[in-house]
Design a protein around this motif. Structure first.
Motif, short mmCIF file in Angstrom:
data_model
loop_
_atom_site.label_atom_id
_atom_site.label_comp_id
_atom_site.label_asym_id
_atom_site.label_seq_id
_atom_site.Cartn_x
_atom_site.Cartn_y
_atom_site.Cartn_z
N PRO A 303 -0.18 -6.42 -40.82
CA PRO A 303 -0.90 -5.53 -41.75
C PRO A 303 -0.75 -5.94 -43.21
O PRO A 303 -1.70 -5.79 -44.00
CB PRO A 303 -0.27 -4.16 -41.49
N ILE A 304 0.41 -6.45 -43.58
CA ILE A 304 0.61 -6.86 -44.97
C ILE A 304 -0.12 -8.17 -45.25
O ILE A 304 -0.77 -8.33 -46.30
CB ILE A 304 2.12 -6.96 -45.28
N TRP A 305 -0.06 -9.11 -44.31
CA TRP A 305 -0.83 -10.35 -44.49
C TRP A 305 -2.33 -10.05 -44.50
O TRP A 305 -3.09 -10.72 -45.22
CB TRP A 305 -0.49 -11.35 -43.39
N LEU A 306 -2.74 -9.08 -43.73
CA LEU A 306 -4.15 -8.67 -43.74
C LEU A 306 -4.54 -8.20 -45.14
O LEU A 306 -5.62 -8.56 -45.65
CB LEU A 306 -4.38 -7.56 -42.72
N SER A 307 -3.67 -7.42 -45.78
CA SER A 307 -3.95 -6.98 -47.14
C SER A 307 -4.00 -8.15 -48.11
O SER A 307 -4.83 -8.17 -49.04
CB SER A 307 -2.87 -5.98 -47.60
N VAL A 308 -3.11 -9.12 -47.92
CA VAL A 308 -3.14 -10.32 -48.76
C VAL A 308 -4.49 -11.03 -48.63
O VAL A 308 -5.10 -11.45 -49.62
CB VAL A 308 -1.99 -11.28 -48.39
N ALA A 309 -4.96 -11.17 -47.40
CA ALA A 309 -6.21 -11.87 -47.15
C ALA A 309 -7.40 -11.13 -47.74
O ALA A 309 -8.32 -11.74 -48.31
CB ALA A 309 -6.41 -12.07 -45.65
N LYS A 310 -7.41 -9.82 -47.62
CA LYS A 310 -8.60 -9.03 -47.97
C LYS A 310 -8.61 -8.56 -49.42
O LYS A 310 -9.69 -8.24 -49.94
CB LYS A 310 -8.70 -7.81 -47.05
#
Length: 564
Positions: A303-310
């Motif tokens: 979820p945190i890497w998803l936020s980084v990506a988006k």
């Protein structure tokens, strides 16, 4: 029995975990800054200070509170705390006193905290000040007097203390207080049977269970699982002698999580570098600290890497990052590519590690400078053995999926006071992970959780595969998939998706279903429908809370039937 062995096995030093950290890990020098308050970098501790503080704190724990007085690995000290550089030192202190450290989730209600206190039979409670009232009430429910509660005071550099909740008096004298020397555990069998910490995990089923982790487990966690880092550092020293590598990372996952122990508390010694502690995770601070401290290594959850990506707010924040890893939940290849474009000026490739609390963290992984275009979870770490079993507990054919079982020194001692769970989860020296995986060309691929698989007309549908596809849709930032009853056939389940749309974007149900049809086979289609969420419910470690979604789906189906 078909067992998959790693290419390399290592000799483990016969040491207790504190001797391993303070005396054996040569990369961490006496003046190495191990732990730093990310919000106030003057609030920090070097290795020499950590040694002294842990010995003085251990003396108080032993002589004032009896921790370890009946022998090592018996008395549990339970801790509910926000992040601070004092927190890992308290871990060393508890173990130094002969106690067992157990972290509790900072999201717990009073009832949940009381349950862990009772289940672990905790003898002493630590908490940071914001959790004092909940801790007092939970202790009252468990019959623990308030004079067994110590408040962590770590705000003032070099003046850390533990405050007695009952009378507000300080318990420590870190300048001149007496020290308790470590009791070295030199016998391998004793290292294996002496518990150092208990981490609570849901395992494969049911309510959270206490995972008993030994001194041997923690030593193996570093030597075996971090062998990838040793090879990386050796290559840098050999090939780029004028470009020394300094380990630094941001601690943002809780000490109740195995990552808080392995990545943040042990690794700074083994890597000879620094952990910067966030008091409480928030995304904006997390990315700002990455930039401020030029972080080189970061493990986080999808979820945190998803936020980084988006997130459009992430620009050059991760330019210094050399190593990026993800774990605790599956991540799809497309998301991995999207994340990597934000890291190290697009030169750092995120890789997946796979592990569990019951295996003291990671089981598999890749070398830190190896790119894997298949996005596996890597190869089995040294000294780690794997099996792949079908539903009848038979070994599957090579290259076929099966439940993964793990053996080796990283496998925990078992569950605390749960002989029934031990019988179900451990067999012939192997731990049943509950994950479905496959081994191909020496690499492991995790399909999904055994209990999460959706069975449609005899075919398996992995929610993780659908979720990975959905988050690659340009209009979606997150997704979760569960199985719901097929209204046309009670013997079947069908996939139902819950999705979160990017702000300012729009996507219809028909559009998203068409996107799935374009990329996945017929039995993986969203026959259970689609629903919209503001946020996918997840645990602190990034796992989707599917139980909440199942309850939501059941209510939605009841409402739909009532309208007919």
């Amino acid at each position: 029995m078909k067992v998959y062995e790693p290419e390399e096995n290592l000799e483990l030093p016969s040491l207790d975990i504190l001797t391993f950290l303070f005396d054996w890990c040569a990369r961490a020098k006496e003046d190495t800054q191990l732990h730093v308050d990310a919000a106030n970098p003057s609030n920090s501790v070097i290795k020499a200070e950590a040694r002294g503080i842990s010995k003085r704190t251990a003396h108080v724990l032993r002589h004032d509170y009896g921790i370890g007085s009946s022998g090592s690995g018996e008395d549990v000290v339970l801790c509910t705390s926000s992040g601070s550089p004092f927190l890992p030192v308290l871990f060393y202190s508890v173990v130094n006193a002969g106690g067992i450290f157990s972290g509790a989730s900072t999201a717990f209600t009073v009832g949940e905290l009381a349950r862990q206190i009772k289940d672990s039979d905790a003898k002493l409670l630590f908490c940071s000040e914001e959790f004092e009232q909940n801790t007092i009430e939970a202790a009252r429910q468990c019959g623990i007097p308030q004079n067994r509660i110590l408040i962590i005071d770590s705000k003032t550099p070099k003046r850390w203390n533990l405050i007695q909740s009952s009378n507000r008096k300080p318990a420590l004298d870190l300048q001149a207080g007496p020290m308790l020397d470590r009791c070295h555990i030199n016998n391998r069998e004793e290292q294996d049977r002496t518990t150092a910490c208990i981490i609570y995990s849901s395992g494969t089923t049911g309510l959270p269970k206490g995972v008993r982790i030994s001194h041997l487990n923690l030593v193996a966690c570093n030597v075996c699982c971090m062998n990838v880092s040793k090879r990386y550092l050796d290559r840098i020293a050999r090939e780029r002698p004028n470009e020394p590598f300094h380990f630094s990372t941001i601690a943002h996952l809780p000490m109740a999580h195995v990552a808080g122990i392995a990545w943040y508390t042990l690794n700074p010694f083994y890597m000879g570098g620094t952990t910067y502690w966030m008091r409480k995770y928030d995304f904006d601070s997390f990315i700002e600290y990455q930039k401020r401290y030029r972080i080189t290594v970061q493990f986080s959850v999808p979820p945190i890497w998803l936020s980084v990506a988006k997130s459009p707010n992430v620009t050059d924040h991760f330019d210094s990052l050399k190593v990026a890893a993800t774990g605790a939940a599956p991540m799809g290849l497309e998301l991995g590519k999207e994340v990597s474009r934000k890291l190290g000026r697009s030169r750092t490739i995120i890789s997946q590690f796979w592990g569990t609390s019951e295996t003291t963290g990671s089981i598999t992984g890749l070398d830190w400078d190896v790119s894997d275009t298949t996005f596996s979870v890597g190869a089995a770490f040294p000294n780690t053995r794997l099996r792949f079993l079908d539903e009848q507990d038979r070994d599957v054919q090579a290259g076929q999926p099966g439940e993964v079982l793990v053996g080796g020194p990283i496998v925990c001692q078992g569950y605390h006071n749960r002989p029934d769970a031990n019988r179900d989860s451990f067999v012939d020296g192997f731990y049943r992970t509950g994950d479905i995986g496959v081994s191909k060309n020496g690499l492991v691929y995790i399909v999904d959780r055994k209990k999460e698989l959706i069975k449609y007309k005899g075919l398996q549908v992995a929610p993780a595969e659908l979720e990975a596809l959905l988050v690659s849709h340009p209009s979606l930032i997150d997704a979760a998939v569960i199985g719901v009853p097929d209204p046309r056939d009670a013997e079947n389940e069908v996939p139902r998706a819950y999705v979160v749309v990017k702000p300012g974007m729009d996507a219809s149900e028909d559009e998203i279903k068409a996107f799935v049809r374009e990329h996945l086979s017929s039995h993986k289609q969203l026959r259970g429908g689609l629903a919209w969420l503001d946020e996918v419910p997840k645990s602190a470690s990034g796992k989707i809370l599917r139980r909440e979604l199942r309850l939501r789906a059941a209510n939605e189906l009841k409402t739909a039937k009532a309208r007919l």
